[in-house]
Design a protein around this motif. Structure first.
Motif, PDB file in Angstrom:
ATOM      1  N   LYS A 102      30.948 -26.247 -12.903  1.00  0.00           N
ATOM      2  CA  LYS A 102      31.803 -25.631 -11.874  1.00  0.00           C
ATOM      3  C   LYS A 102      31.388 -24.181 -11.608  1.00  0.00           C
ATOM      4  CE  LYS A 102      35.413 -24.417 -15.213  1.00  0.00           C
ATOM      5  NZ  LYS A 102      36.604 -24.917 -15.925  1.00  0.00           N
ATOM      6  N   ILE A 119      37.146 -33.276 -13.542  1.00  0.00           N
ATOM      7  CA  ILE A 119      37.918 -32.831 -14.713  1.00  0.00           C
ATOM      8  C   ILE A 119      39.082 -31.911 -14.364  1.00  0.00           C
ATOM      9  CG2 ILE A 119      35.901 -33.055 -16.232  1.00  0.00           C
ATOM     10  CD1 ILE A 119      35.628 -29.989 -16.128  1.00  0.00           C
ATOM     11  N   MET A 127      36.117 -28.181 -25.492  1.00  0.00           N
ATOM     12  CA  MET A 127      35.400 -27.322 -24.552  1.00  0.00           C
ATOM     13  C   MET A 127      34.531 -26.357 -25.372  1.00  0.00           C
ATOM     14  SD  MET A 127      38.760 -26.868 -22.026  1.00  0.00           S
ATOM     15  CE  MET A 127      38.242 -25.274 -21.490  1.00  0.00           C
ATOM     16  N   SER A 128      33.923 -25.378 -24.701  1.00  0.00           N
ATOM     17  CA  SER A 128      32.996 -24.493 -25.430  1.00  0.00           C
ATOM     18  C   SER A 128      33.614 -23.888 -26.690  1.00  0.00           C
ATOM     19  CB  SER A 128      32.529 -23.357 -24.513  1.00  0.00           C
ATOM     20  OG  SER A 128      31.677 -23.869 -23.519  1.00  0.00           O
ATOM     21  N   ARG A 135      33.540 -31.627 -23.017  1.00  0.00           N
ATOM     22  CA  ARG A 135      33.268 -31.049 -21.685  1.00  0.00           C
ATOM     23  C   ARG A 135      32.905 -29.576 -21.880  1.00  0.00           C
ATOM     24  NH1 ARG A 135      38.552 -32.798 -21.878  1.00  0.00           N
ATOM     25  NH2 ARG A 135      39.069 -30.609 -21.695  1.00  0.00           N
ATOM     26  N   GLY A 146      31.056 -26.056 -20.620  1.00  0.00           N
ATOM     27  CA  GLY A 146      30.538 -25.262 -19.515  1.00  0.00           C
ATOM     28  C   GLY A 146      29.821 -24.017 -19.970  1.00  0.00           C
ATOM     29  N   SER A 147      30.586 -23.003 -20.372  1.00  0.00           N
ATOM     30  CA  SER A 147      30.005 -21.676 -20.584  1.00  0.00           C
ATOM     31  C   SER A 147      28.937 -21.622 -21.683  1.00  0.00           C
ATOM     32  CB  SER A 147      31.101 -20.634 -20.816  1.00  0.00           C
ATOM     33  OG  SER A 147      32.109 -21.134 -21.635  1.00  0.00           O
ATOM     34  N   ARG A 196      31.555 -17.549 -16.632  1.00  0.00           N
ATOM     35  CA  ARG A 196      31.828 -17.677 -15.205  1.00  0.00           C
ATOM     36  C   ARG A 196      32.423 -16.388 -14.675  1.00  0.00           C
ATOM     37  NH1 ARG A 196      32.990 -22.714 -17.269  1.00  0.00           N
ATOM     38  NH2 ARG A 196      35.044 -21.997 -17.846  1.00  0.00           N
TER      39      ARG A 196
END
Ligand SMILES: *Cc1c(COP(=O)(O)O)cnc(C)c1O
Length: 221
Positions: free
Chosen positions: A25, A68, A196-197, A212, A214-215, A221
């Motif tokens: 994202k 998500i 998550m992270s 899931r 991301g970072s 972000r």
């Protein structure tokens, strides 16, 4: 460290039997295609329907798109034609809309039910009581175009690892309860999307089957 190194480090720390969704994202298509081309990674997660749809239209069809985020019913039609798994079905109303669009597209669409497990107020999700009420509804039993494959949840955003662990245990218990009650002989109901992270190691300890992230892969972000 660069993107590919970040990814490889995360992949290495996640057991082989746990699926890794790279949450892309707010990140540009160029980084997604770089990761795919250099590592063969195909699972990407997005939390906005229009952003995901734009990316999907520009990137190779080999990629699998995981939705998500909170999904508004008026956006369902944009993602149902191609989405791989909707993690975030957080109401009966949304499930019915997804079913309607999936039927229109001739799809049997895999979805997860999102539960509210965090102590924070703002997170979306069903309660276990709401889920039982839904499962007992004739209207629910008549849904033909969605395949409920498991559960999803987000823990509180906190450094309190004991709290986070207890929230993941709660989700795991919801999964076990639904499996026992409604899916005893249905092997499709098998996924627990959590982690998550900042908390995926705890989530994996507590039985996550999909993380899931991301970072840790794409940077902040
Ligand atoms: C953004 C997001 C993630 C990934 O968060 P990171 O902390 O960057 O790993 C995972 N799940 C959901 C639902 C998200 O919105």
């Amino acid at each position: 460290m660069d993107l590919v190194q970040n990814y490889l480090k995360v992949r290495e720390s996640v057991p082989e039997n746990v699926k890794l969704v790279a949450v892309s994202k707010f990140k540009p298509e160029s980084l997604i295609s770089q990761l795919f081309e250099q590592t063969g990674h195909t699972e990407f997660g997005e939390n906005r329907a229009l952003e995901m749809t734009t990316k999907q239209s520009m990137l190779p069809s080999a990629l699998n798109w995981h939705f998500i985020g909170h999904l508004q019913t008026n956006k369902v039609k944009f993602i149902v034609p191609y989405v791989h798994l909707v993690h975030s079905v957080d109401s009966f109303k949304l499930l019915k809309e997804v079913n309607k669009e999936a039927e229109r597209c001739n799809r049997f669409l895999p979805v997860l039910l999102q539960f509210h497990i965090a102590s924070e107020e703002s997170k979306f999700g069903l309660s276990i009581a709401e889920a039982h009420e839904m499962f007992c509804c004739e209207e629910f039993k008549a849904l033909q175009s969605v395949s409920i494959c498991g559960v999803m949840g987000m823990a509180s955003f906190t450094d309190d690892n004991v709290l986070v662990r207890n929230e993941f245990i709660k989700l795991r218990n919801y999964f076990d309860e639904l499996k026992r009650t409604y899916y005893k002989s249905n092997n499709a109901f098998k996924e627990i999307s959590m982690g998550m992270s900042g908390d995926y190691r705890i989530a994996i300890d507590e039985g996550s089957t999909i993380v899931r992230i991301g970072s840790l892969i794409f940077g902040g972000r």
